[in-house]
Design a protein around this motif. Structure first.
Motif, PDB file in Angstrom:
ATOM      1  N   ASP A  34       0.856  -1.190   0.000  1.00  0.00           N
ATOM      2  CA  ASP A  34       0.000   0.000   0.000  1.00  0.00           C
ATOM      3  C   ASP A  34       0.895   1.245   0.000  1.00  0.00           C
ATOM      4  O   ASP A  34       0.667   2.209   0.730  1.00  0.00           O
ATOM      5  N   ASP A  55      -2.254   8.345  10.798  1.00  0.00           N
ATOM      6  CA  ASP A  55      -3.051   7.621   9.806  1.00  0.00           C
ATOM      7  C   ASP A  55      -4.209   6.820  10.419  1.00  0.00           C
ATOM      8  O   ASP A  55      -4.032   6.184  11.466  1.00  0.00           O
ATOM      9  N   ALA A  56      -5.333   6.819   9.740  1.00  0.00           N
ATOM     10  CA  ALA A  56      -6.453   5.901  10.011  1.00  0.00           C
ATOM     11  C   ALA A  56      -6.714   5.660  11.498  1.00  0.00           C
ATOM     12  O   ALA A  56      -7.013   4.539  11.913  1.00  0.00           O
ATOM     13  N   HIS A  76      -2.099  -0.338  11.952  1.00  0.00           N
ATOM     14  CA  HIS A  76      -1.667  -1.636  11.441  1.00  0.00           C
ATOM     15  C   HIS A  76      -0.195  -1.576  11.061  1.00  0.00           C
ATOM     16  O   HIS A  76       0.378  -0.491  10.967  1.00  0.00           O
ATOM     17  N   VAL A 125       1.723   5.490  10.939  1.00  0.00           N
ATOM     18  CA  VAL A 125       0.735   4.482  10.535  1.00  0.00           C
ATOM     19  C   VAL A 125       0.639   3.486  11.676  1.00  0.00           C
ATOM     20  O   VAL A 125       1.388   2.508  11.740  1.00  0.00           O
ATOM     21  N   PHE A 136     -10.476  -2.080   1.649  1.00  0.00           N
ATOM     22  CA  PHE A 136     -10.045  -2.283   0.262  1.00  0.00           C
ATOM     23  C   PHE A 136     -10.817  -3.421  -0.412  1.00  0.00           C
ATOM     24  O   PHE A 136     -10.454  -3.896  -1.490  1.00  0.00           O
ATOM     25  N   HIS A 177      -3.362  12.219  -1.167  1.00  0.00           N
ATOM     26  CA  HIS A 177      -2.931  11.063  -1.953  1.00  0.00           C
ATOM     27  C   HIS A 177      -4.003   9.982  -2.072  1.00  0.00           C
ATOM     28  O   HIS A 177      -3.766   8.960  -2.710  1.00  0.00           O
ATOM     29  N   ASP A 178      -5.159  10.188  -1.432  1.00  0.00           N
ATOM     30  CA  ASP A 178      -6.250   9.211  -1.508  1.00  0.00           C
ATOM     31  C   ASP A 178      -7.434   9.727  -2.314  1.00  0.00           C
ATOM     32  O   ASP A 178      -8.434   9.011  -2.446  1.00  0.00           O
ATOM     33  N   ARG A 188      -1.266  10.271  -7.637  1.00  0.00           N
ATOM     34  CA  ARG A 188       0.050   9.682  -7.361  1.00  0.00           C
ATOM     35  C   ARG A 188       0.962   9.618  -8.575  1.00  0.00           C
ATOM     36  O   ARG A 188       2.053   9.057  -8.497  1.00  0.00           O
ATOM     37  N   PHE A 235      -7.570  -2.907   6.434  1.00  0.00           N
ATOM     38  CA  PHE A 235      -7.233  -2.579   5.042  1.00  0.00           C
ATOM     39  C   PHE A 235      -6.827  -3.875   4.314  1.00  0.00           C
ATOM     40  O   PHE A 235      -7.574  -4.846   4.359  1.00  0.00           O
ATOM     41  N   TYR A 269       2.185   2.483   3.385  1.00  0.00           N
ATOM     42  CA  TYR A 269       1.256   2.445   4.522  1.00  0.00           C
ATOM     43  C   TYR A 269       1.207   1.041   5.132  1.00  0.00           C
ATOM     44  O   TYR A 269       0.330   0.722   5.920  1.00  0.00           O
ATOM     45  N   GLN A 288      -1.902  -5.961   5.740  1.00  0.00           N
ATOM     46  CA  GLN A 288      -1.847  -4.880   6.740  1.00  0.00           C
ATOM     47  C   GLN A 288      -2.598  -5.293   8.014  1.00  0.00           C
ATOM     48  O   GLN A 288      -3.677  -4.760   8.315  1.00  0.00           O
ATOM     49  N   GLU A 293      -5.922  11.694  10.854  1.00  0.00           N
ATOM     50  CA  GLU A 293      -6.872  11.323   9.804  1.00  0.00           C
ATOM     51  C   GLU A 293      -8.034  10.628  10.510  1.00  0.00           C
ATOM     52  O   GLU A 293      -7.902   9.497  10.966  1.00  0.00           O
ATOM     53  N   ARG A 309      -7.076   6.462  -6.576  1.00  0.00           N
ATOM     54  CA  ARG A 309      -6.047   7.187  -5.849  1.00  0.00           C
ATOM     55  C   ARG A 309      -4.795   7.396  -6.716  1.00  0.00           C
ATOM     56  O   ARG A 309      -3.961   8.236  -6.398  1.00  0.00           O
ATOM     57  N   ARG A 341       1.305  13.406  10.993  1.00  0.00           N
ATOM     58  CA  ARG A 341      -0.032  13.125  10.478  1.00  0.00           C
ATOM     59  C   ARG A 341      -0.293  11.695  10.920  1.00  0.00           C
ATOM     60  O   ARG A 341       0.538  10.797  10.717  1.00  0.00           O
TER      61      ARG A 341
HETATM   62  C1  GLC Z   1      -4.986   6.040   5.141  1.00  0.00           C
HETATM   63  C2  GLC Z   1      -4.008   6.469   4.078  1.00  0.00           C
HETATM   64  C3  GLC Z   1      -4.166   5.585   2.888  1.00  0.00           C
HETATM   65  C4  GLC Z   1      -3.871   4.175   3.310  1.00  0.00           C
HETATM   66  C5  GLC Z   1      -4.731   3.760   4.497  1.00  0.00           C
HETATM   67  C6  GLC Z   1      -4.220   2.519   5.127  1.00  0.00           C
HETATM   68  O1  GLC Z   1      -6.290   6.234   4.771  1.00  0.00           O
HETATM   69  O2  GLC Z   1      -4.186   7.816   3.769  1.00  0.00           O
HETATM   70  O3  GLC Z   1      -3.356   5.958   1.815  1.00  0.00           O
HETATM   71  O4  GLC Z   1      -4.113   3.304   2.250  1.00  0.00           O
HETATM   72  O5  GLC Z   1      -4.742   4.727   5.504  1.00  0.00           O
HETATM   73  O6  GLC Z   1      -3.036   2.783   5.820  1.00  0.00           O
END
Ligand code: GLC
Length: 550
Positions: free
Chosen positions: A58, A198-199, A101, A98, A143, A328-329, A418, A162, A61, A166, A255, A414, A196
């Motif tokens: 990913d 993540d998730a 996971h 991140v 996903f 980026h998403d 990118r 995800f 990530y 992951q 996020e 996405r 930042r």
């Molecule tokens: C967040 C990231 C994304 C990633 C996901 C899993 O949403 O912005 O790009 O795929 O988390 O880590």
């Protein structure tokens, strides 16, 4: 005000920024090389998406080691040099944590999957199969596909919000939390300017795992509806703040989709866990609940205005707003917020104005400053993004044709955000001397940094002008926000005011002329307009104007 409230941040996608090694993927040295460019944008922080060691399922990530740099990006020495040189340019480096996971190649997971009683066995979310051997619940991963994967060795399923690769960490285990805080502190010691995160809404799992009411043909339910923002999550987040952020001159931006306005005070601000929170109401207008690309809902400008105004109101007293229209998403904004066929240059300027004049810290996303649009590749095989595959398969499973399924990918993939950065009109847009990991956008011969630097009317120069104005007119950073022309479904209009300083911003999202009530702009003068011959009292199609009080 804190430094990060007055600055502009740039989200940088390292894999696609600049390749100095001829390998087809970006490098940290590439970022160092372009620090002058970054500072010419008037930015003070660069948020890099993950550069830690990762199998890149990913695109980073999926982290295999939180304190090592992935060799494709370079070395820790390169990273140290980036911290130091960026600082010389007045830029702080912001990293992506991140923490929901890891990669399935992370040594923690490799150990965890070996047995039910080793030091790492409780670091992830393991559950027994149902009696019939099927997955513990009917949850579907973000996903696509089941959120559970069977592990032969342990004879148990593990949970992944995800991708299969992951696995979700078990935040209920204090050792896991300690290890994560340690990793974050490693980067603080290196001089990071912020994180930042993540998730983060998924880290707290419910106490009881149950099937949810199916929302898809295959009887599954999105994991988002079962695990996002589970009560108790704030305890972890406040602990994170105490153990990581407190006492450092950094910012944190989480996020965190779906945090409601009344919960905001616990998430951001004085008593909050974070300084800012990325919420998605204005970029997910077509998805009322979960993001299902094949079932977008129609929306109109009023909906976008409402979402933006709600966030402005909610962050008036609670925390600070990170303004963004791309990341980026997400699709490129010129395709996302305007009708097909709209002039991308004009559209890009409208968004640029709003991005730089709302109350909050703007986050400009790589390539947005050039006005780039989405890519529309002919078949799913041309794509790289793991979620594009999941969404495409889901659409087919739900009965859509291949043509319909690929149209959804064109609209939301996405990968559009990118593609390699477009530096010049040479081969591969000057991004790499090798074969780019993702094709360069078709428009690179005209839309690139070199060409746009020479054109005074370019999107790039528009962003530079706006950045300079934002620096000069403190009302744009410090002023209160109030909405104007509320009923308009064509123009987003608002005022920023502080004492006797006032700014009025008008952004015509429509493709026709709109007249403006002269009272709105009484005693004000045009500071900048996106059209050459601005006519008083009238907004040309897709014109945006900033007025400042005389
Ligand atoms: C967040 C990231 C994304 C990633 C996901 C899993 O949403 O912005 O790009 O795929 O988390 O880590």
């Amino acid at each position: 005000m804190k430094w990060w409230q007055k600055t502009i941040a740039y989200e940088l996608y390292p894999k696609s920024f600049l390749d100095t090694a001829g390998q087809g993927t970006g490098t940290i040295r590439g970022i160092i090389e372009k620090l002058d460019y970054l500072s010419s944008l008037g930015i003070g922080a660069v948020w890099m998406t993950p550069v830690c060691r990762s199998p890149m399922v990913d695109n980073g990530y999926d982290i295999a080691d939180y304190t090592e740099i992935d060799p494709s990006y370079g070395t820790m020495e390169d990273m140290d040099e980036l911290f130091a040189k960026a600082k010389e340019h007045g830029i702080r480096i912001v990293m992506d944590l991140v923490f929901n996971h890891t990669s399935d190649q992370n040594p923690w997971f490799l150990a965890s999957k070996q047995s039910r009683n080793n030091p790492y066995s409780d670091w992830y979310i393991w559950r027994d199969a149902k009696e019939d051997g099927s997955a513990p619940t009917n949850w579907r991963g973000i996903f696509g596909g089941s959120a559970w994967t069977w592990c032969e060795k342990r004879q148990q399923y593990y949970l992944h919000t995800f991708a299969v690769q992951q696995p979700d960490l078990n935040w209920a285990n204090p050792e896991v939390r300690r290890a994560l805080y340690k990793a974050a502190n490693f980067w603080i010691d290196k001089g990071v300017g912020g994180f930042r995160v993540d998730a983060i809404t998924y880290i707290r799992k419910p106490d009881v795992f149950e099937d949810g009411t199916p929302d898809a043909e295959d009887g599954s339910v999105s994991i988002h509806d079962m695990t996002a923002n589970t009560p108790g999550i704030l305890d972890y987040l406040h602990e994170f703040k105490r153990e990581v952020a407190d006492g450092h001159d950094i910012f944190t931006v989480a996020e965190a989709n779906g945090v409601s306005a009344d919960e905001l005070q616990y998430w951001v601000g004085q008593d909050g866990a974070f300084d800012m929170l990325f919420e998605f109401s204005h970029v997910n207008l077509e998805f009322k609940g979960i993001e299902t690309w094949c079932r977008p809902d129609p929306w109109e400008l009023k909906d976008l205005k409402k979402a933006l105004v709600n966030s402005q109101t909610a962050t008036k007293d609670n925390g600070w707003y990170p303004i963004f229209f791309e990341n980026h998403d997400k699709p490129r904004c010129v395709d996302h917020f305007f009708k097909a066929g709209t002039d991308p240059k004009k559209a890009a300027k409208v968004i640029g104005m709003v991005l730089y004049t709302l109350r909050g810290t703007p986050f400009l996303f790589q390539g947005q400053e050039l006005g780039l649009g989405n890519v529309k590749w002919p078949s799913i095989d041309c794509y790289n993004d793991i979620s594009s595959y999941g969404q495409y398969d889901f659409a087919i499973q739900e009965g859509f044709s291949e043509a319909e399924a690929i149209a959804c990918v064109h609209a939301f993939s996405r990968d559009s955000a990118r593609t390699p950065m477009q530096w010049n009109g040479e081969e591969n847009a000057g991004f790499t001397k090798g074969k780019p990991w993702l094709p360069v956008h078709d428009d690179y011969a005209v839309m690139n940094v070199e060409a746009e630097e020479k054109d005074p009317d370019s999107v790039l120069n528009w962003y530079r002008q706006l950045a300079a104005i934002r620096q000069e007119e403190t009302v744009l950073t410090e002023g209160d926000f109030s909405e104007l022309m509320k009923e308009s479904n064509e123009v987003f209009a608002y005022a920023r005011s502080k004492g006797d300083q006032k700014a009025v911003i008008l952004a015509n999202f429509s493709d026709h002329e709109v007249t403006v009530d002269p009272d709105l702009i009484k005693n004000m003068q045009v500071k900048i307009s996106s059209v050459k011959d601005h006519a008083e009292g009238v907004l040309a199609p897709l014109e945006t104007v900033l007025y400042i009080s005389c």
